[in-house]
Design a protein around this motif. Structure first.
Motif, PDB file in Angstrom:
ATOM      1  N   ASN A  89     -62.439  27.710  -6.288  1.00 53.59           N
ATOM      2  CA  ASN A  89     -63.721  27.024  -6.396  1.00 53.59           C
ATOM      3  C   ASN A  89     -64.810  28.052  -6.670  1.00 53.59           C
ATOM      4  O   ASN A  89     -64.726  29.196  -6.215  1.00 53.59           O
ATOM      5  CB  ASN A  89     -64.053  26.263  -5.106  1.00 53.59           C
ATOM      6  CG  ASN A  89     -63.141  25.074  -4.891  1.00 53.59           C
ATOM      7  OD1 ASN A  89     -63.257  24.062  -5.557  1.00 53.59           O
ATOM      8  ND2 ASN A  89     -62.202  25.212  -3.954  1.00 53.59           N
ATOM      9  N   LEU A  90     -65.814  27.639  -7.418  1.00 48.42           N
ATOM     10  CA  LEU A  90     -66.957  28.503  -7.697  1.00 48.42           C
ATOM     11  C   LEU A  90     -68.161  27.991  -6.924  1.00 48.42           C
ATOM     12  O   LEU A  90     -68.460  26.797  -6.934  1.00 48.42           O
ATOM     13  CB  LEU A  90     -67.268  28.522  -9.197  1.00 48.42           C
ATOM     14  CG  LEU A  90     -66.191  29.111 -10.115  1.00 48.42           C
ATOM     15  CD1 LEU A  90     -66.626  29.003 -11.571  1.00 48.42           C
ATOM     16  CD2 LEU A  90     -65.910  30.564  -9.763  1.00 48.42           C
ATOM     17  N   GLY A  91     -68.839  28.896  -6.253  1.00 46.81           N
ATOM     18  CA  GLY A  91     -70.028  28.522  -5.492  1.00 46.81           C
ATOM     19  C   GLY A  91     -70.991  29.690  -5.430  1.00 46.81           C
ATOM     20  O   GLY A  91     -70.661  30.814  -5.821  1.00 46.81           O
ATOM     21  N   GLY A  96     -77.608  33.607  -4.131  1.00 46.36           N
ATOM     22  CA  GLY A  96     -77.578  32.875  -5.391  1.00 46.36           C
ATOM     23  C   GLY A  96     -76.578  33.403  -6.393  1.00 46.36           C
ATOM     24  O   GLY A  96     -76.537  32.936  -7.539  1.00 46.36           O
ATOM     25  N   GLN A  97     -75.756  34.357  -5.985  1.00 47.83           N
ATOM     26  CA  GLN A  97     -74.750  34.918  -6.879  1.00 47.83           C
ATOM     27  C   GLN A  97     -73.502  34.033  -6.888  1.00 47.83           C
ATOM     28  O   GLN A  97     -73.065  33.558  -5.841  1.00 47.83           O
ATOM     29  CB  GLN A  97     -74.370  36.332  -6.426  1.00 47.83           C
ATOM     30  CG  GLN A  97     -75.523  37.326  -6.443  1.00 47.83           C
ATOM     31  CD  GLN A  97     -76.027  37.595  -7.847  1.00 47.83           C
ATOM     32  OE1 GLN A  97     -75.246  37.769  -8.778  1.00 47.83           O
ATOM     33  NE2 GLN A  97     -77.345  37.610  -8.003  1.00 47.83           N
ATOM     34  N   VAL A  98     -72.959  33.805  -8.095  1.00 52.02           N
ATOM     35  CA  VAL A  98     -71.746  32.997  -8.210  1.00 52.02           C
ATOM     36  C   VAL A  98     -70.577  33.745  -7.576  1.00 52.02           C
ATOM     37  O   VAL A  98     -70.359  34.927  -7.843  1.00 52.02           O
ATOM     38  CB  VAL A  98     -71.428  32.681  -9.686  1.00 52.02           C
ATOM     39  CG1 VAL A  98     -70.097  31.933  -9.804  1.00 52.02           C
ATOM     40  CG2 VAL A  98     -72.547  31.859 -10.303  1.00 52.02           C
TER      41      VAL A  98
END
Length: 361
Positions: A89-91, A96-98
């Motif tokens: 998963n990407l979050g 605020g960095q992916v």
């Protein structure tokens, strides 16, 4: 636990739906165990709020005839509880960095089986519910019968990979490294695990199967291509290299579509012809044909919000020109018609055309 054995056998749905993150997760499992997972997926309904137990006939999991003895079913039940998916998963972190995160989940926490060795009763892990229930987007649908008929896990994985990009404007390209991880041929280790395994400094990927590309090509790409050649996801592929090494692989969908071509010397008449064409920028693709097909897809997707599975059905069974003309007629005449939903009316209209074509064969 004994009451679970009284779970009724139900007819699965024709369509299965999964979040794309689940489809792209890292795993490699035997075909029989894969079929158990697919069969369980077939019992999930669109409006379900929770995952429930499923009673699976052992006969649905094996292509060979004849029953399985108690020992074999007991082993299957044990093996099913060992299957794990590694889901990415990407979050965003607090800055605020992916950030990539991974979750490793068992598919079937418990499996119960009957004494007569005819059924197993199980339930998909509740932790997988976000990838299977109440999906609002970023999901892919496929026909259950098509998936259960695939011979290998590799064919299933590539089938679903291509299925995700079926209606995009360009072919599906995936890096060789990521495809190997997705198929479970390599595993990604932590720095500490990599050191324990004796991997070279800075290397965190451990090869499990088919280290030579020639072997990967033969056992994975060519085998899947052969298995899928008679399905709706028949494909060809191109190996993209960086230097002398494989860097990525591009999968192009081979589509059978119905078009009309002028008869030789009789430009006023049209005849129906089935052709095999590669979509997505194939060198042999006819731009005019591609444009008509894409327009029909756009109409069904944007105007009528059809699912990818429904769009695929109509593109396979109807001339794209027929779909476009039907839309034009409906847009002009809908004020004179009685209906509750434009999508429902248009779908029924196309189904009627399919039935009419069948009667004319």
């Amino acid at each position: 636990m004994s009451e679970l054995l009284n779970t009724p056998v139900k007819q699965p749905n024709k369509i299965v739906t999964q979040h794309n993150n689940l489809i792209n997760s890292h795993f490699d499992i035997p075909t029989v165990q894969l079929r158990a997972f697919i069969y369980a997926l077939g019992h999930i309904h669109k409006d379900d709020k929770e995952l429930t137990h499923v009673k699976i006939p052992i006969s649905a999991l094996y292509t060979s005839k004849g029953g399985k003895n108690f020992k074999q079913v007991a082993k299957l039940a044990s093996d099913l509880q060992e299957i794990k998916f590694k889901i990415e998963n990407l979050g965003a972190d607090k800055n605020g960095q992916v950030k990539r995160t991974f979750a490793s989940m068992v598919i079937f926490p418990t499996v119960t089986y009957t004494q007569d060795s005819k059924y197993i009763v199980t339930k998909i892990n509740n932790d997988l519910a976000p990838y299977l229930l109440d999906l609002k987007g970023n999901y892919t649908q496929a026909e259950l019968e098509q998936l259960l008929g695939l011979k290998t896990i590799q064919a299933y994985r590539i089938y679903m990979l291509i299925k995700q990009g079926q209606f995009k404007d360009k072919p599906t390209t995936i890096s060789y490294r990521e495809l190997r991880l997705m198929l479970g041929l390599d595993i990604e280790l932590s720095d500490e695990e990599a050191r324990k395994q004796g991997l070279p400094e800075g290397e965190t990927v451990q090869v499990i199967k088919y280290p030579l590309f020639a072997e990967f090509k033969r056992r994975i790409l060519d085998a899947a291509k052969e298995d899928l050649k008679d399905t709706d996801m028949a494909f060809d592929y191109k190996i993209n290299k960086r230097g002398r090494n494989a860097d990525s692989i591009t999968f192009s969908l081979i589509k059978t579509i119905r078009i009309h071509l002028p008869e030789s010397g009789k430009s006023s008449k049209l005849e129906a012809s089935l052709i095999q064409q590669e979509l997505f920028f194939s060198p042999t693709t006819n731009p005019a044909i591609d444009k008509v097909t894409k327009n029909a897809i756009r109409i069904m997707k944007e105007k009528y919000s059809f699912s990818d599975e429904l769009i695929d059905r109509y593109i396979r069974l109807l001339d794209p020109v027929v779909i476009t003309k039907a839309n034009n007629w409906f847009s002009t005449n809908k004020g004179t018609l009685s209906f509750t939903s434009e999508s429902e009316w248009f779908s029924k209209h196309l189904e009627n055309k399919i039935e009419k074509n069948k009667r004319q064969l």
